[in-house]
Motif scaffolding. Structure first.
Motif, PDB file in Angstrom:
ATOM      1  N   VAL A  19       0.717  -1.258   0.022  1.00  5.42           N
ATOM      2  CA  VAL A  19       0.204   0.036   0.087  1.00  5.42           C
ATOM      3  C   VAL A  19       0.933   0.980  -0.101  1.00  5.42           C
ATOM      4  O   VAL A  19       1.732   1.461   1.132  1.00  5.42           O
ATOM      5  CB  VAL A  19      -0.895  -0.092   1.258  1.00  5.42           C
ATOM      6  N   ALA A  20       0.871   1.920  -1.137  1.00  7.03           N
ATOM      7  CA  ALA A  20       1.863   3.186  -1.282  1.00  7.03           C
ATOM      8  C   ALA A  20       0.942   4.651  -0.756  1.00  7.03           C
ATOM      9  O   ALA A  20      -0.253   4.328  -0.784  1.00  7.03           O
ATOM     10  CB  ALA A  20       2.286   3.519  -2.693  1.00  7.03           C
ATOM     11  N   GLY A  21       1.663   5.212  -0.092  1.00  4.45           N
ATOM     12  CA  GLY A  21       1.211   6.653   0.427  1.00  4.45           C
ATOM     13  C   GLY A  21       0.396   6.192   1.643  1.00  4.45           C
ATOM     14  O   GLY A  21       0.543   5.266   2.225  1.00  4.45           O
ATOM     15  N   PRO A  59     -13.479   6.365  -4.765  1.00  2.00           N
ATOM     16  CA  PRO A  59     -13.339   4.868  -5.093  1.00  2.00           C
ATOM     17  C   PRO A  59     -12.109   4.744  -5.615  1.00  2.00           C
ATOM     18  O   PRO A  59     -11.398   5.529  -6.163  1.00  2.00           O
ATOM     19  CB  PRO A  59     -14.427   4.503  -6.336  1.00  2.00           C
ATOM     20  N   GLY A  60     -11.338   3.369  -5.561  1.00  2.01           N
ATOM     21  CA  GLY A  60     -10.178   2.995  -6.191  1.00  2.01           C
ATOM     22  C   GLY A  60      -9.108   3.330  -5.381  1.00  2.01           C
ATOM     23  O   GLY A  60      -7.995   3.774  -5.925  1.00  2.01           O
ATOM     24  N   THR A  61      -9.207   3.947  -3.907  1.00  2.00           N
ATOM     25  CA  THR A  61      -8.237   4.555  -3.344  1.00  2.00           C
ATOM     26  C   THR A  61      -7.327   3.517  -2.522  1.00  2.00           C
ATOM     27  O   THR A  61      -6.500   3.931  -1.793  1.00  2.00           O
ATOM     28  CB  THR A  61      -8.577   5.699  -2.486  1.00  2.00           C
ATOM     29  N   GLY A  62      -7.626   2.304  -2.624  1.00  3.50           N
ATOM     30  CA  GLY A  62      -6.926   1.262  -1.836  1.00  3.50           C
ATOM     31  C   GLY A  62      -7.702   0.795  -0.400  1.00  3.50           C
ATOM     32  O   GLY A  62      -6.877   0.207   0.263  1.00  3.50           O
ATOM     33  N   LYS A  63      -8.822   0.914  -0.324  1.00  5.64           N
ATOM     34  CA  LYS A  63      -9.823   0.433   0.611  1.00  5.64           C
ATOM     35  C   LYS A  63      -9.543  -0.806   1.166  1.00  5.64           C
ATOM     36  O   LYS A  63      -9.306  -1.500   2.200  1.00  5.64           O
ATOM     37  CB  LYS A  63     -11.038   1.200   0.791  1.00  5.64           C
ATOM     38  N   THR A  64      -9.779  -1.591  -0.046  1.00  2.00           N
ATOM     39  CA  THR A  64     -10.094  -3.131  -0.004  1.00  2.00           C
ATOM     40  C   THR A  64      -8.387  -3.639   0.222  1.00  2.00           C
ATOM     41  O   THR A  64      -8.171  -4.538   1.141  1.00  2.00           O
ATOM     42  CB  THR A  64     -10.220  -3.590  -1.312  1.00  2.00           C
ATOM     43  N   LEU A  65      -7.430  -2.951  -0.200  1.00  2.00           N
ATOM     44  CA  LEU A  65      -6.046  -3.292  -0.558  1.00  2.00           C
ATOM     45  C   LEU A  65      -5.552  -3.164   1.030  1.00  2.00           C
ATOM     46  O   LEU A  65      -5.017  -3.985   1.694  1.00  2.00           O
ATOM     47  CB  LEU A  65      -5.205  -2.274  -1.216  1.00  2.00           C
ATOM     48  N   LEU A  66      -5.953  -2.218   1.713  1.00  2.00           N
ATOM     49  CA  LEU A  66      -5.722  -1.802   3.088  1.00  2.00           C
ATOM     50  C   LEU A  66      -6.322  -2.773   4.131  1.00  2.00           C
ATOM     51  O   LEU A  66      -5.678  -3.085   4.999  1.00  2.00           O
ATOM     52  CB  LEU A  66      -5.962  -0.376   3.675  1.00  2.00           C
ATOM     53  N   ILE A 115     -16.262  -5.371   4.731  1.00  2.40           N
ATOM     54  CA  ILE A 115     -17.709  -4.988   4.098  1.00  2.40           C
ATOM     55  C   ILE A 115     -17.473  -3.692   3.289  1.00  2.40           C
ATOM     56  O   ILE A 115     -17.573  -2.655   3.685  1.00  2.40           O
ATOM     57  CB  ILE A 115     -18.730  -5.115   5.030  1.00  2.40           C
ATOM     58  N   ASP A 116     -17.273  -4.179   1.913  1.00  2.91           N
ATOM     59  CA  ASP A 116     -17.257  -2.981   1.027  1.00  2.91           C
ATOM     60  C   ASP A 116     -18.746  -2.488   0.667  1.00  2.91           C
ATOM     61  O   ASP A 116     -19.576  -3.270   0.922  1.00  2.91           O
ATOM     62  CB  ASP A 116     -16.774  -3.450  -0.328  1.00  2.91           C
ATOM     63  N   GLU A 117     -18.745  -1.186   0.281  1.00  2.00           N
ATOM     64  CA  GLU A 117     -19.967  -0.544   0.138  1.00  2.00           C
ATOM     65  C   GLU A 117     -21.126  -0.919   1.060  1.00  2.00           C
ATOM     66  O   GLU A 117     -22.176  -1.519   0.863  1.00  2.00           O
ATOM     67  CB  GLU A 117     -20.760  -1.332  -1.386  1.00  2.00           C
ATOM     68  N   VAL A 195       5.362   1.076  -6.783  1.00 10.50           N
ATOM     69  CA  VAL A 195       4.721  -0.326  -6.522  1.00 10.50           C
ATOM     70  C   VAL A 195       4.558  -1.005  -7.627  1.00 10.50           C
ATOM     71  O   VAL A 195       4.535  -2.035  -7.796  1.00 10.50           O
ATOM     72  CB  VAL A 195       3.687  -0.033  -5.312  1.00 10.50           C
ATOM     73  N   HIS A 196       3.752  -0.493  -8.536  1.00  8.52           N
ATOM     74  CA  HIS A 196       2.979  -1.198  -9.538  1.00  8.52           C
ATOM     75  C   HIS A 196       3.876  -1.168 -10.742  1.00  8.52           C
ATOM     76  O   HIS A 196       3.618  -1.982 -11.829  1.00  8.52           O
ATOM     77  CB  HIS A 196       1.684  -0.474 -10.139  1.00  8.52           C
ATOM     78  N   THR A 197       5.208  -0.677 -10.600  1.00  6.68           N
ATOM     79  CA  THR A 197       6.297  -0.828 -11.927  1.00  6.68           C
ATOM     80  C   THR A 197       7.299  -1.594 -11.234  1.00  6.68           C
ATOM     81  O   THR A 197       8.381  -1.925 -11.889  1.00  6.68           O
ATOM     82  CB  THR A 197       6.470   0.336 -12.473  1.00  6.68           C
ATOM     83  N   GLY A 220      -5.381   5.411  -7.160  1.00 14.35           N
ATOM     84  CA  GLY A 220      -4.387   4.159  -7.051  1.00 14.35           C
ATOM     85  C   GLY A 220      -5.124   3.089  -8.187  1.00 14.35           C
ATOM     86  O   GLY A 220      -4.026   2.595  -8.845  1.00 14.35           O
ATOM     87  N   ALA A 221      -6.125   2.925  -8.329  1.00  7.90           N
ATOM     88  CA  ALA A 221      -6.750   1.860  -9.099  1.00  7.90           C
ATOM     89  C   ALA A 221      -6.367   2.457 -10.498  1.00  7.90           C
ATOM     90  O   ALA A 221      -5.958   1.582 -11.347  1.00  7.90           O
ATOM     91  CB  ALA A 221      -8.161   1.788  -8.844  1.00  7.90           C
ATOM     92  N   HIS A 222      -6.578   3.658 -10.748  1.00  9.10           N
ATOM     93  CA  HIS A 222      -6.295   4.206 -12.171  1.00  9.10           C
ATOM     94  C   HIS A 222      -4.800   4.145 -12.492  1.00  9.10           C
ATOM     95  O   HIS A 222      -4.559   3.666 -13.535  1.00  9.10           O
ATOM     96  CB  HIS A 222      -6.559   5.486 -12.442  1.00  9.10           C
TER      97      HIS A 222
HETATM   98  P1  ATP Z   1     -13.608   0.838  -4.268  1.00 10.19           P
HETATM   99  O1  ATP Z   1     -13.971   1.711  -3.497  1.00 10.19           O
HETATM  100  O2  ATP Z   1     -14.029   1.167  -5.727  1.00 10.19           O
HETATM  101  O3  ATP Z   1     -14.181  -0.578  -3.582  1.00 10.19           O
HETATM  102  P2  ATP Z   1     -11.272   0.754  -3.142  1.00 10.19           P
HETATM  103  O4  ATP Z   1     -10.831   1.852  -2.518  1.00 10.19           O
HETATM  104  O5  ATP Z   1     -11.468  -0.520  -2.181  1.00 10.19           O
HETATM  105  O6  ATP Z   1     -12.135   0.917  -4.290  1.00 10.19           O
HETATM  106  P3  ATP Z   1      -8.991  -0.807  -4.076  1.00 10.19           P
HETATM  107  O7  ATP Z   1      -9.777  -2.044  -4.574  1.00 10.19           O
HETATM  108  O8  ATP Z   1      -8.184  -1.491  -2.816  1.00 10.19           O
HETATM  109  O9  ATP Z   1      -9.762   0.436  -3.981  1.00 10.19           O
HETATM  110  O10 ATP Z   1      -7.673  -0.426  -5.097  1.00 10.19           O
HETATM  111  C1  ATP Z   1      -7.964  -1.245  -6.485  1.00 10.19           C
HETATM  112  C2  ATP Z   1      -6.375  -1.658  -6.711  1.00 10.19           C
HETATM  113  O11 ATP Z   1      -5.671  -0.334  -7.060  1.00 10.19           O
HETATM  114  C3  ATP Z   1      -5.724  -2.158  -5.804  1.00 10.19           C
HETATM  115  O12 ATP Z   1      -6.016  -3.775  -5.918  1.00 10.19           O
HETATM  116  C4  ATP Z   1      -4.196  -1.815  -6.315  1.00 10.19           C
HETATM  117  O13 ATP Z   1      -3.697  -2.537  -7.182  1.00 10.19           O
HETATM  118  C5  ATP Z   1      -4.485  -0.325  -6.937  1.00 10.19           C
HETATM  119  N1  ATP Z   1      -4.377   0.577  -5.685  1.00 10.19           N
HETATM  120  C6  ATP Z   1      -5.287   1.583  -5.022  1.00 10.19           C
HETATM  121  N2  ATP Z   1      -4.707   2.115  -4.086  1.00 10.19           N
HETATM  122  C7  ATP Z   1      -3.631   1.908  -3.860  1.00 10.19           C
HETATM  123  C8  ATP Z   1      -2.289   2.244  -3.043  1.00 10.19           C
HETATM  124  N3  ATP Z   1      -2.411   3.252  -2.185  1.00 10.19           N
HETATM  125  N4  ATP Z   1      -1.393   1.681  -3.210  1.00 10.19           N
HETATM  126  C9  ATP Z   1      -0.734   0.802  -4.129  1.00 10.19           C
HETATM  127  N5  ATP Z   1      -2.048   0.404  -4.850  1.00 10.19           N
HETATM  128  C10 ATP Z   1      -3.110   0.772  -4.866  1.00 10.19           C
END
Ligand code: ATP
Length: 266
Positions: A19-21, A59-66, A115-117, A195-197, A220-222
């Motif tokens: 998880v970056a940042g 969305p896509g900011t890493g919540k699931t990842l965290l 629990i997402d959403e 992280v992704h490269t 992050g997802a983008h």
């Molecule tokens: P949503 O709200 O749409 O469910 P989310 O906040 O749970 O989104 P994630 O599913 O955690 O977002 O992020 C999707 C993907 O984007 C991750 O699997 C990861 O590859 C990348 N990503 C997002 N944030 C980060 C981060 N901070 N560091 C590294 N990778 C990230």
């Protein structure tokens, strides 16, 4: 009627390094990780382990990842479900699923339930109504209140719409720790791109810093998506390494995709 939850349950290997940042959030979560890893110490001292954490933000900011990193860092079993999976036609089915989910998590403790959403089940209740959604939410409240201290089960819920949530969910002892997961700034975008490269052959001329500057407003997802697209484009062009041009094409594709969905973005 199917009352089984569709959640997956795993032992993730994700760590905070993935998880970056999000440094401040990680710092706050380090405390939660310590609670889980040293739960005995806290119990002896009579301290209650916080059980509910709410991640909110775009969305896509890493919540699931965290959430999965919290499980990875504590070697916990990770249960991941989406709020929308509990929304059912038949009264009682959603509530039963919630109960089953928590039962399994207790059995496999230490556990992290994600629990997402959560707004799909946790939206404000209507007075005097007794519909399926309210029963599901009520069951979630019952489960949150019903943990005893022998079980280390931490529940992390995520939402993009915190304003929709029923206040009952946010009360002390429930989802009382709120952490805002923001879109990355330029520094964080650089970290995420790194992280992704990490395992990709990049042209030495590429400066990640510059890529970070070019991706203003992206999540992050983008950025994960761009890194992958760039690699795919490089393969298609039969290149040895991923070049700046591959990244530029990938960025353009992602921007084009965003504009299709929401013409005002970027
Ligand atoms: P949503 O709200 O749409 O469910 P989310 O906040 O749970 O989104 P994630 O599913 O955690 O977002 O992020 C999707 C993907 O984007 C991750 O699997 C990861 O590859 C990348 N990503 C997002 N944030 C980060 C981060 N901070 N560091 C590294 N990778 C990230």
């Amino acid at each position: 009627k199917d009352t089984n939850t569709k959640e997956t349950f795993t032992k993730p290997k994700t760590t905070f390094e993935d998880v970056a940042g999000l440094d401040e959030v990680k710092e706050e979560l380090a405390e939660v990780i310590d609670f889980i890893n040293q739960s005995e110490k806290y119990k002896k001292m009579g301290a209650k382990i916080p059980k509910g954490i709410l991640f909110h933000g775009p969305p896509g900011t890493g919540k699931t990842l965290l959430a999965s990193a919290v499980a990875g860092e504590t070697k916990s079993t990770f249960f991941s479900a989406s709020g929308s999976e509990f929304v059912e036609k038949y009264v009682g089915v959603g509530a039963k699923r919630i109960r089953t989910l928590f039962e399994k998590a207790k059995k496999e403790a230490p556990s992290v339930i994600f629990i997402d959403e959560v707004d799909a089940i946790g939206a404000k209740r209507h007075l005097d109504s007794n519909n399926e959604k309210d029963q599901t939410l009520n069951q979630l409240l019952v489960e949150l209140d019903g943990f005893n201290t022998d079980q280390t089960v931490v529940v992390i819920a995520a939402t993009n719409r915190m304003d929709l949530l029923d206040e009952a969910l946010l009360r002390p002892g429930r989802f009382d720790r709120h952490m805002y997961i923001s879109n990355p700034n330029v520094r964080a975008r650089e970290e995420i791109l790194k992280v992704h490269t990490k395992n990709k052959p990049l042209c030495p001329k590429i400066e990640i810093k510059n890529l970070a500057r070019k991706t203003h407003g992206m999540s992050g997802a983008h950025l994960a998506n761009i890194s992958n697209e760039a690699a795919i484009i490089a393969v298609r062009e039969d290149a040895e390494v991923i070049s700046l041009d591959h990244f530029d094409q990938a960025i353009e594709r992602v921007i084009a995709g965003l504009q299709v969905r929401n013409p005002t973005v970027l």
